[in-house]
Design a protein around this motif. Structure first.
Motif, PDB file in Angstrom:
ATOM      1  N   THR A 148     -76.273 119.044 -56.663  1.00 16.52           N
ATOM      2  CA  THR A 148     -75.110 119.609 -55.973  1.00 16.52           C
ATOM      3  C   THR A 148     -75.462 120.964 -55.353  1.00 16.52           C
ATOM      4  O   THR A 148     -75.072 121.262 -54.221  1.00 16.52           O
ATOM      5  CB  THR A 148     -73.931 119.775 -56.963  1.00 16.52           C
TER       6      THR A 148
ATOM      7  N   ALA B 155     -75.202 121.572 -51.615  1.00 18.67           N
ATOM      8  CA  ALA B 155     -73.926 122.225 -51.283  1.00 18.67           C
ATOM      9  C   ALA B 155     -73.796 123.647 -51.816  1.00 18.67           C
ATOM     10  O   ALA B 155     -72.693 124.132 -52.019  1.00 18.67           O
ATOM     11  CB  ALA B 155     -72.772 121.371 -51.800  1.00 18.67           C
ATOM     12  N   ARG B 156     -74.916 124.305 -52.063  1.00 21.17           N
ATOM     13  CA  ARG B 156     -74.952 125.684 -52.558  1.00 21.17           C
ATOM     14  C   ARG B 156     -74.218 125.804 -53.905  1.00 21.17           C
ATOM     15  O   ARG B 156     -74.214 124.832 -54.661  1.00 21.17           O
ATOM     16  CB  ARG B 156     -74.382 126.648 -51.512  1.00 21.17           C
TER      17      ARG B 156
ATOM     18  N   TRP C 184     -66.097 125.421 -57.950  1.00 20.85           N
ATOM     19  CA  TRP C 184     -65.210 124.250 -57.975  1.00 20.85           C
ATOM     20  C   TRP C 184     -65.130 123.547 -59.314  1.00 20.85           C
ATOM     21  O   TRP C 184     -64.130 122.890 -59.599  1.00 20.85           O
ATOM     22  CB  TRP C 184     -65.665 123.224 -56.925  1.00 20.85           C
TER      23      TRP C 184
ATOM     24  N   THR D 196     -69.141 129.797 -53.168  1.00 22.44           N
ATOM     25  CA  THR D 196     -68.631 128.822 -52.185  1.00 22.44           C
ATOM     26  C   THR D 196     -67.234 128.313 -52.549  1.00 22.44           C
ATOM     27  O   THR D 196     -66.941 127.133 -52.389  1.00 22.44           O
ATOM     28  CB  THR D 196     -69.604 127.624 -52.032  1.00 22.44           C
TER      29      THR D 196
ATOM     30  N   ALA E  80     -71.472 125.409 -55.279  1.00 19.17           N
ATOM     31  CA  ALA E  80     -70.156 124.788 -55.405  1.00 19.17           C
ATOM     32  C   ALA E  80     -69.782 124.518 -56.859  1.00 19.17           C
ATOM     33  O   ALA E  80     -68.601 124.536 -57.208  1.00 19.17           O
ATOM     34  CB  ALA E  80     -70.126 123.487 -54.609  1.00 19.17           C
ATOM     35  N   PHE E  81     -70.786 124.292 -57.709  1.00 21.52           N
ATOM     36  CA  PHE E  81     -70.460 124.041 -59.114  1.00 21.52           C
ATOM     37  C   PHE E  81     -69.682 125.224 -59.693  1.00 21.52           C
ATOM     38  O   PHE E  81     -68.684 125.034 -60.381  1.00 21.52           O
ATOM     39  CB  PHE E  81     -71.746 123.793 -59.929  1.00 21.52           C
TER      40      PHE E  81
END
Lengths: 315, 126
Positions: free
Chosen positions: A92, A96-97, A103, A280, A99-100
């Motif tokens: 991830t 997607a940078r 999010w 992010t 994001a963990f």
């Protein structure tokens, strides 16, 4: 250039769409926290017959990675699920940078809720609100903007402490490889939080308490200053082609993006948000009154927007 | 003068829709976990193998000893003298052999899983 862009209010569709993304993010965060509560409750009811919540910690995967790769075994308190979760975080992050962090991470979510509670208190207790406002001004990167005085004491402390998480990460990796055990477990606030349900207190409980109390004053304090998983993710995130970019010509320099950033990044002064602290969460994108001024973009890692070829025509 | 309302954006990058990004995150994260589960890289308990079978001590490698295992299972698998084990780690005689290894550190300060593994290796040496 900014004079060529006429100010306008965001279209109704954008105003509806943008807050809904934060709602979706909060929905995902709530779902993950709910899952953890379910696992912990399950273990309380069924005891050792149920899976431990620690089996769902991705950082345990990093801690046991060396042992697994060199000896094919996981260290105590970790399982294959920890490795799989760390792999999921890595995939991830590379795509997607961070994001963990923004999010999914439940500890980050709990800190967000703590800070939201603090804001709620500030609105109801005016002296507290004024004191917190002064603290925010001291920490806000925009506070010293345009002055020759340089960063404030609060900014200096914040900047210095932000390296703490890399020190924590180095200590854990070195200790785990040397001793073959989870040297961080006794100090881990997440492990302590899971153990609270069993009324177990440890040094980690104190770390958790300090983290949550600090989160009343500084949003996501643990993430900013001490989280070893966040440090790992931020380093891996450098490989990601995803980043937030700001268009100087469309920006009104209102500073809302910087004010809303939970990690204290000066978004309003950057072209591309490549700061390792960025999680992010997209709050800066959502809060911007000019939808065209800041966006999430897919770009070649390492290429600065200013170095990219100039447009031949507007898109 | 150009009065465009959309700022120039062709800067070597492409806009990502926020909802698509959210879908990407969830797909990548939970998709990777699904793939790992299909590949057998998933176990939430040291007591079960990825196939769901109960983990049994083979007696061949002390590194496989875990804290949830009992004194009895170690004695049986490694064929060591129970009294010698109790004496080596100063385990109180009243401690039942069904006690989990992870609980022994409380009653026997000399005991640790690592020390037990080292001792078993010594016992197996010719």
């Amino acid at each position: 250039m900014s004079s060529t862009v006429s100010p306008r209010t965001p279209p109704a569709r954008a105003r509806w769409r943008r807050p809904s993304l934060q709602t979706l993010r909060q929905f995902v965060q709530f779902g993950v926290v709910g899952f953890v509560v379910f696992i912990v409750g399950n273990q309380l009811v069924f005891g050792e017959a149920a899976a431990s919540a620690e089996a769902f910690c991705p950082f345990g995967g990093l801690e046991t990675l060396y042992s697994y790769l060199t000896g094919g075994r996981t260290i105590a308190h970790t399982h294959l699920s920890n490795l799989a979760l760390f792999l999921a975080v890595a995939v991830t992050t590379i795509v997607a940078r961070s994001a963990f962090c923004g999010w999914i991470c439940p500890l980050g979510t709990i800190q967000e809720w703590t800070y939201a509670f603090s804001r709620w208190l500030q609105r109801r207790i005016p002296p507290l609100g004024r004191a917190m406002n002064a603290l925010r001004k001291s920490l806000n990167p925009r506070a010293a903007r345009g002055t020759a005085a340089g960063p404030t004491l609060g900014q200096r402390i914040d900047h210095g402490l932000s390296y703490g998480r890399y020190l924590v990460l180095a200590w854990i990796i070195g200790g785990t490889i040397t001793y073959g055990s989870m040297v961080f477990r006794d100090y881990d606030p997440w492990s302590a939080l899971l153990s609270l349900a069993e009324l177990q207190l440890s040094v980690g409980t104190a770390v958790l308490a300090v983290s949550l109390i600090t989160s009343l004053f500084v949003e996501r304090a643990w993430c900013r200053y001490a989280c070893p998983l966040g440090a790992t993710i931020s380093l891996m995130g450098r490989l990601s082609p995803v980043r937030i970019e700001r268009v100087e010509s469309a920006c009104t320099s209102c500073g809302l993006c910087t004010q809303r950033c939970p990690m204290g990044i000066d978004v309003a002064r950057a072209d591309a948000i490549t700061d390792l602290s960025c999680i992010t969460c997209l709050r800066c994108v959502n809060e911007c009154p000019r939808p065209e001024a800041i966006d999430l973009r897919l770009a070649i890692p390492g290429i600065h927007p200013a170095a990219a070829p100039a447009p031949t025509s507007g898109d | 003068m150009n009065t465009q309302t959309t700022a120039p954006r062709a800067r070597g990058s492409f806009r990502i829709n926020g909802l698509a990004y959210a879908a990407l995150i969830l797909t990548l994260f939970f998709g990777t976990i699904q793939v790992a589960q299909y590949a057998g890289l998933w176990s939430v308990s040291g007591k079960l193998t990825p196939d769901g079978a109960a983990v049994q001590l083979s007696g061949a490698d002390p590194a496989e000893i875990k804290g949830w295992m009992t004194i009895e299972s170690v004695v049986d698998a490694y064929h060591v003298d129970k009294a010698a084990l109790y004496a080596r780690f100063s385990i109180p005689a009243e401690t039942p052999s069904s006690a989990a290894l992870k609980d022994l550190e409380v009653v026997a300060p000399d005991f640790s899983i690592t020390a037990l593994r080292d001792w078993l290796i010594e016992q197996a040496a010719p």
